[in-house]
Design an enzyme around this catalytic site. Structure first.
Site, mmCIF file in Angstrom:
data_model
loop_
_atom_site.group_PDB
_atom_site.id
_atom_site.type_symbol
_atom_site.label_atom_id
_atom_site.label_comp_id
_atom_site.label_asym_id
_atom_site.label_seq_id
_atom_site.Cartn_x
_atom_site.Cartn_y
_atom_site.Cartn_z
ATOM 1 N N ASP A 159 0.862 -1.181 0.000
ATOM 2 C CA ASP A 159 0.000 0.000 0.000
ATOM 3 C C ASP A 159 0.894 1.225 0.000
ATOM 4 O O ASP A 159 1.731 1.392 0.887
ATOM 5 C CB ASP A 159 -0.899 -0.024 1.244
ATOM 6 C CG ASP A 159 -1.921 1.089 1.211
ATOM 7 O OD1 ASP A 159 -2.643 1.211 0.202
ATOM 8 O OD2 ASP A 159 -1.985 1.860 2.186
ATOM 9 N N GLU A 246 -1.820 -1.287 -5.742
ATOM 10 C CA GLU A 246 -3.068 -0.660 -6.119
ATOM 11 C C GLU A 246 -2.776 0.214 -7.335
ATOM 12 O O GLU A 246 -1.740 0.863 -7.385
ATOM 13 C CB GLU A 246 -3.537 0.209 -4.966
ATOM 14 C CG GLU A 246 -4.951 0.635 -5.059
ATOM 15 C CD GLU A 246 -5.386 1.326 -3.782
ATOM 16 O OE1 GLU A 246 -6.572 1.599 -3.659
ATOM 17 O OE2 GLU A 246 -4.542 1.605 -2.926
ATOM 18 N N CYS A 318 -14.004 -2.228 13.154
ATOM 19 C CA CYS A 318 -15.034 -2.770 12.272
ATOM 20 C C CYS A 318 -16.351 -2.871 13.034
ATOM 21 O O CYS A 318 -16.396 -3.434 14.125
ATOM 22 C CB CYS A 318 -14.598 -4.134 11.758
ATOM 23 S SG CYS A 318 -15.890 -4.984 10.842
ATOM 24 N N CYS A 321 -17.408 -7.026 13.046
ATOM 25 C CA CYS A 321 -16.712 -8.034 13.856
ATOM 26 C C CYS A 321 -15.920 -7.429 15.002
ATOM 27 O O CYS A 321 -15.394 -8.150 15.839
ATOM 28 C CB CYS A 321 -15.801 -8.899 12.983
ATOM 29 S SG CYS A 321 -14.351 -8.018 12.369
ATOM 30 N N ASP A 328 -3.626 1.569 7.159
ATOM 31 C CA ASP A 328 -2.733 1.141 6.080
ATOM 32 C C ASP A 328 -2.420 -0.349 6.125
ATOM 33 O O ASP A 328 -2.311 -1.010 5.098
ATOM 34 C CB ASP A 328 -1.445 1.964 6.120
ATOM 35 C CG ASP A 328 -1.726 3.448 5.965
ATOM 36 O OD1 ASP A 328 -2.569 3.794 5.129
ATOM 37 O OD2 ASP A 328 -1.121 4.252 6.691
HETATM 38 ZN ZN LIG Z 1 -14.872 -6.890 10.328
#
Ligand SMILES: [Zn+2]
Length: 386
Positions: A159, A246, A318, A321, A328
């Site tokens: 990245d 990317e 998140c 989860c 990064d």
């Molecule tokens: Zn997640």
């Protein structure tokens, strides 16, 4: 010779354009080269005969190559060359080394500072004159010592960023490489010299001198960036069999004024280019993931897609989860997984369906499209874990 080569390039380019407008077909290399002898005899352009003929033929070859690259969508339309920008000529053969000097046809022995001793047969020699007034010769040598196969079978996602130049995720570990911030280091010096230049009278000799000093700083910045990109790409290519990048929309990003300077200072294009050809030398793989692949927004643990991810968010959790992510690191991990998915499916455009990432349907391409895709040995043996 610089002048002759530049004039011939511009003349041949113009001729090709005119011919294309008139007949719908361009001029071939042989057709263009056939224009040279009459030009050398004509009174107005007899100075062309002073130039080493192979230099002009090399220019023709480069022009026809530029057209080929344009038609095969690898490059933009060939441009006319200006006296003010970098000058370059090529000698396809007959340059030799005499001690510490280079012997160049029609010019003779030129004192040179040879940066690296080389063995093998000299092929093409490119001589450039940069705006700072410095001459460089780049010597292409035929040798059999460079094509060593790689020893690593690792796959890493890379990245590229502004805070860290590169964040490399190899599946288990993350390595961060600091941004060299080369422009920043030279910015005071550059500003000082640009200011001096702006105060000089147009057309004066002292303005010429000041212009050269500014060009020298730019050249130094370029050298530092070049050096950095070569060293880091060599390191990554030696440590990995496959690198996943990317496909960055650098142009679009530069339009953001707050970041423009920092992005231009990065040299990402140069870096990915170096990685690509170095991998090719080692039969490694260079994989480019489409820029619309949401590497930052996707949770690498549960593939939950966050609705948005502003640039200033460096860490996030998140909502699905509960995993806490470094922005990064997460992106590097996602790129790696996406690269593996592309390699195992072996297609440029992934099949739809399956896990949530494929539903997003990112388009992906390989730099080395002429090469047949091979699944890396580590995937074949099943040692790679997503
Ligand atoms: Zn997640």
């Amino acid at each position: 010779m610089f002048g002759c080569s530049r004039w011939w390039w511009n003349y041949a380019l113009n001729k090709t354009i005119e011919e294309y407008k008139a007949t719908g077909k361009g001029l071939s290399r042989t057709q263009l080269n056939a224009l040279l002898p009459p030009l050398k005899k004509a009174e107005e352009t007899e100075w062309l005969a002073e130039c080493y003929s192979q230099v002009l033929q090399a220019t023709t070859l480069n022009l026809t190559r530029a057209f080929k690259n344009f038609f095969e969508k690898r490059a933009r339309f060939p441009k006319f060359k200006s006296k003010r920008s970098k000058q370059s000529i090529q000698f396809p053969q007959n340059v030799s080394r005499v001690g510490e000097n280079l012997k160049i046809p029609k010019i003779g022995i030129v004192k040179a500072k040879i940066h690296r001793w080389f063995e093998g047969r000299i092929k093409t020699v490119t001589i450039t004159l940069n705006p700072a007034g410095q001459y460089h010769a780049s010597v292409l040598v035929d040798c059999e010592c460079c094509d060593l196969p790689g020893t690593s079978d690792k796959i890493s996602g890379v990245d590229l960023g502004l805070k860290h130049f590169a964040i490399v995720h190899d599946g288990s570990k993350v390595k961060k490489y600091a941004h060299p911030k080369i422009l920043k280091k030279h910015s005071r010096n550059l500003a000082k010299k640009q200011k001096t230049l702006s105060r000089k009278k147009l057309g004066s000799n002292s303005r010429q001198k000041a212009r050269k000093l500014v060009a020298k700083v730019h050249h130094r910045i370029f050298n530092a960036r070049y050096d950095f990109c070569h060293k880091l790409s060599r390191k990554l290519v030696d440590e990995n069999q496959t690198l996943v990048f990317e496909n960055l929309n650098v142009k679009g990003m530069v339009r953001n004024h707050n970041l423009a300077k920092a992005i231009s200072d990065s040299g990402w294009g140069m870096f990915t280019n170096f990685c690509s050809y170095k991998l090719e030398q080692r039969s490694g793989q260079y994989v480019e993931v489409d820029r619309f692949f949401p590497s930052s927004k996707l949770c690498s643990e549960c593939f939950h897609l966050m609705p948005e991810m502003p640039l200033d968010v460096r860490e996030w959790t998140c909502s699905h989860c509960g995993t806490h992510h470094d922005r990064d690191e997460n992106a590097g991990k996602n790129l790696r997984a996406e690269g593996i998915r592309i390699l195992t499916s072996g297609t440029e455009v992934p099949a739809s369906g399956g896990e949530c990432k494929t539903k997003l349907g990112p388009k992906t391409k390989f730099r080395q499209s002429s090469k047949k895709l091979e699944t890396p040995a580590s995937i074949k043996r099943g040692v790679v874990h997503f």
